[in-house]
Design an enzyme around this catalytic site. Structure first.
Site, mmCIF file in Angstrom:
data_model
loop_
_atom_site.group_PDB
_atom_site.id
_atom_site.type_symbol
_atom_site.label_atom_id
_atom_site.label_comp_id
_atom_site.label_asym_id
_atom_site.label_seq_id
_atom_site.Cartn_x
_atom_site.Cartn_y
_atom_site.Cartn_z
ATOM 1 N N HIS A 394 0.819 -1.208 0.000
ATOM 2 C CA HIS A 394 0.000 0.000 0.000
ATOM 3 C C HIS A 394 0.855 1.262 0.000
ATOM 4 O O HIS A 394 0.657 2.183 -0.789
ATOM 5 C CB HIS A 394 -0.916 -0.024 1.226
ATOM 6 C CG HIS A 394 -1.729 1.213 1.373
ATOM 7 N ND1 HIS A 394 -1.302 2.295 2.108
ATOM 8 C CD2 HIS A 394 -2.902 1.570 0.837
ATOM 9 C CE1 HIS A 394 -2.205 3.247 2.019
ATOM 10 N NE2 HIS A 394 -3.193 2.829 1.268
ATOM 11 N N CYS A 702 -1.215 -3.658 -15.937
ATOM 12 C CA CYS A 702 -1.310 -2.513 -15.028
ATOM 13 C C CYS A 702 -0.509 -2.722 -13.744
ATOM 14 O O CYS A 702 -0.449 -1.852 -12.891
ATOM 15 C CB CYS A 702 -2.765 -2.181 -14.704
ATOM 16 S SG CYS A 702 -3.616 -3.525 -13.877
#
Ligand code: PEP
Ligand code: MG
Length: 748
Positions: A394, A702
């Site tokens: 994250h 991606c």
């Protein structure tokens, strides 16, 4: 002679940004260090502030802002126009005029041609945010026009883009000042760009130089292929020379730049002589040494003399390949490079993201690990260090989103960094240094804008999540958003979606999500925005308000209740997301499409398609459905999914690598085993791309690998990938590289 309004380059160093701005400080620093910079001076920000005061503009401008909603495009355009015309028609006090005219006359008799460049003084924001937002004027001659252009530079502090940027960053519009750099124009017989490293492989032992006849603009516009020279940094000997034929050049003729034909006998000649290559190599080496950081340099040759026109740190280093031989100072702790750039500030340990007050803007955030709750704190930071997590954690993803330097998985960072008053985070090498090793940073956003003309067959999409960055990123040369991660928008809403269901206020959630989505679709229209439905893991979902009531505690959330399986086990949240999509599309934003993450079986796809129909989302040319390929079984059985009807796939290499190699992407103790370049991963990539191509559906990548590895990109392009979705910080570099690569493989 020093004055309040004029500072000559020789009187400036990198500490003077408050009065001469980043660009001015940088040119001064280079001049002071003895590098051959064209002569010039800076009209300091004191002049700008005095003009504002002399014309009583401060209160007028403030009152404009008081009555303007900067989120409204029309109002933004209007306020920008109004303030700029106020400044353009302001009167300049005589002492300022005299100082400028006097300095100009000292630059040379007969009104020499000069370049006038804006140099903003917002020193405590990452300068990248400001660079490239204000104007540059070339070939200026005569007092009158010079004064006029300087005033235009001041006014450019209030372009729509600059206003909006300050607004987004909560910056006081009246605090930022503007200095104007006035620099003698160089008649470039030959010019070009040089990097103090190899910018593609990040090999730091070589210097790369690109050279063409005439002005360097034709390099960045791709109109001319430059000579390419490589110089060994150690001894400045020439390693390689590639001479390219040049038939046209862009040259200054009087006050105009024009395209000219190169005489036949010069067309195939080497642009710099061997001794000039060596001389330039030495200059580049010394500039890097001076700044302690790899540099991206613009240079020019006039009548056999070399000039350095600009030098800035290379901000988009290809992290994984940067070795660590470089020493900027004392390394206190080292982790994985996660987001490029250099951030300097006070280290602040944050264990509870709600204690946002502990952080001042510009501090370095030190945390064990981050989760979506940390985003507001991260936005205040000028750099991030976490003790845990890998390059796809994250913290790493958000830092890249925010354009913040970050180091992750730096074991014991909290203990080691807490006693330090100031540290420097090198997100390109993973090192955290004692004290400030900041260099004058003018960023490479000029380079970004100059990439605008390069067309590639492979589409370059961008990965995005932050609403606040939508407009700014949309202004880059990207073909759309290939991965719009839902989690960030939902984290911003802050409450677990099920709380809305519990209180029967689904509409509030849907409206909030829809309004965020609209900001992206509006900014990028008509370019596609591919919304990736939520892929929170349970541990992340738990952090949202009320989350603990709904989310099981899992031992392995990465392998648990996530992705498509959730939507089927409990349809309500997914349904709200789909309602939001429908709402946005019904409001006219037909560029919004859907992507399903972490799909594990064809049956899930069947169910999801049924649910879409249930909310009235019918697939068509105008509304496309992609699935992510993130699990080896999906890669190997992709035909089964294609048969069910999908428009495209996007490969999530972050999860695919984790699951192929059995390496938890969030676990720093196995981070060294995590490599997207592993042949098994590459095998799956080839399989996916070729299957999709055969089936006639689009295929994108991606995951982080698309941003990080040039060799993987080249393979993907050869196999037939349709697009790559890249991190914001890498789009220009990747576009340039793909442009070159496509030219090489398809123009033969
Ligand atoms: C991926 O897995 O590569 C991906 C892009 O998705 P995320 O990083 O959000 O899991
Ligand atoms: Mg994923």
């Amino acid at each position: 002679m020093a004055s309040k309004y004029i500072k000559w380059f020789s009187e400036i160093d990198k500490g003077d940004t408050a009065t001469v701005g980043g660009k001015g400080a940088n040119l001064g620093e280079l001049t002071g260090a003895g590098f051959p910079v064209p002569p010039g001076f800076v009209v300091s920000s004191n002049a700008y502030f005095d003009v504002i005061e002399h014309n009583n503009l401060k209160s007028k401008i403030a009152s404009f802002f008081a009555f303007t909603n900067l989120e409204n495009t029309k109002e933004l355009v209007e306020i920008s126009r109004n303030i700029q015309s106020l400044i353009l028609s302001s009167s300049v006090p005589k002492p300022i005029i005299h100082a400028i005219v006097d300095a100009y006359s000292r630059l040379g008799s007969d009104d020499p041609l000069v370049a006038v460049r804006s140099s903003a003084t917002a020193e405590d924001l990452p300068s990248a945010s400001f660079a490239g937002q204000q104007e540059t004027y070339l070939n200026i001659k005569g007092d009158h026009i010079l004064l006029d252009r300087i005033r235009a530079c001041w006014a450019s502090l209030f372009t729509e883009r600059a206003i909006y940027y300050r607004h987004q960053n909560n910056f006081d519009h009246m605090e930022v000042g503007l200095a104007a750099v006035v620099e003698k124009m160089i008649q470039s017989d030959v010019s070009g760009i040089a990097f103090s490293i190899d910018p593609v492989t990040n090999n730091k032992s070589v210097i790369t130089i690109e050279a063409i006849y005439g002005l360097g603009e034709y390099i960045v516009q791709g109109k001319v292929t430059p000579d390419h020279y490589e110089v060994i940094k150690k001894d400045c000997s020439i390693l390689e020379k590639e001479i390219k034929k040049q038939t046209i050049a862009y040259e200054r003729r009087g006050r105009k730049n024009v395209e000219i034909k190169i005489p036949l006998k010069f067309q195939e000649k080497q642009k710099l002589s061997d001794s000039q290559i060596v001389e330039l190599g030495l200059l580049i080496k010394n500039i890097e040494k001076h700044y302690f950081f790899p540099q991206d340099i613009e240079w020019a040759l006039e009548k056999g003399k070399l000039f350095i026109v600009q030098s800035r740190p290379i901000t988009t280093l290809n992290n994984d390949k940067v070795d660590s031989e470089k020493h900027l100072g004392t390394v206190i702790v080292k982790g994985d490079p996660a987001s490029p750039g250099l951030g300097v500030g006070r280290p602040v340990i944050i264990n509870d993201p709600h204690k946002i007050d502990k952080m001042q803007r510009g501090d370095i955030l030190i945390a064990s690990m981050t989760d979506p709750d940390y985003v507001p704190v991260m936005k205040k930071a000028s750099g991030i260090v976490t003790e845990r997590g890998g390059r796809t954690s994250h913290a790493a993803i958000v830092s890249r989103e925010l354009g913040l330097p970050a180091v992750v998985g730096a074991v014991d960072a909290i203990k080691l960094l807490s006693p330090e008053p100031v540290v420097s985070v090198n997100g390109s090498t993973g090192e955290v240094f004692r004290g400030s090793v900041r260099v004058a940073n003018t960023s490479s956003s000029n380079a970004i804008s100059s990439m605008k003309k390069l067309k590639t067959i492979t589409k370059i999409y961008v990965n995005l999540a932050e609403v606040e960055r939508a407009r700014e990123v949309a202004s880059l040369h990207v073909d759309g958003v290939g991965l719009l991660r839902a989690e960030f928008m939902i984290a911003d809403i802050g409450v677990h979606p099920k709380e809305f269901i519990k209180s029967n206020t689904q509409n509030i959630f849907i409206d909030k999500l829809a309004s965020k989505l609209k900001k992206f679709t509006q900014a990028f229209s008509p370019r596609p925005v591919v919304y990736r439905a939520t892929d929170f893991k349970t541990n992340e979902y738990r952090n949202l308000k009320g989350g603990a009531n709904y989310e099981p505690k899992e031992e392995n959330p990465m392998l648990g209740y996530r992705g498509a399986a959730r939507y089927i086990a409990d349809r309500h949240v997914f349904k709200m997301e789909m309602e939001a999509i429908r709402q946005v599309r019904e409001d006219g934003y037909k560029n919004l499409h859907l992507m399903i993450p972490f799909i594990r079986s064809p049956l899930e796809l069947v169910e999801i398609k049924k649910m879409l129909l249930g909310v009235g989302l019918r697939l068509s040319q105008e509304f496309k459905l992609w699935i992510m390929v993130e699990i080896p079984s999906v890669a190997l059985n992709l035909d089964d999914y294609v048969r069910l009807g999908i428009d495209g796939v996007s490969i999530g290499t972050n999860d695919l690598t984790m699951l192929t190699l059995g390496v938890d992407r969030d676990n720093e103790s196995v981070a060294h085993l995590y490599k997207e370049t592993n042949p098994a991963v590459v095998y799956l990539l080839e399989k996916i791309v070729k299957t999709a191509k055969k089936a006639g559906i689009t295929v994108s990548v991606c995951g982080q690998a698309a941003s990080d590895y040039a060799d993987i990109r080249e393979k993907l392009i050869k196999w037939g990938v349709t697009s790559l979705s890249i991190n914001v910080d890498a789009v220009d570099r990747v576009r340039q590289e793909i442009y070159e690569f496509e030219k090489k493989i398809w123009q033969k």
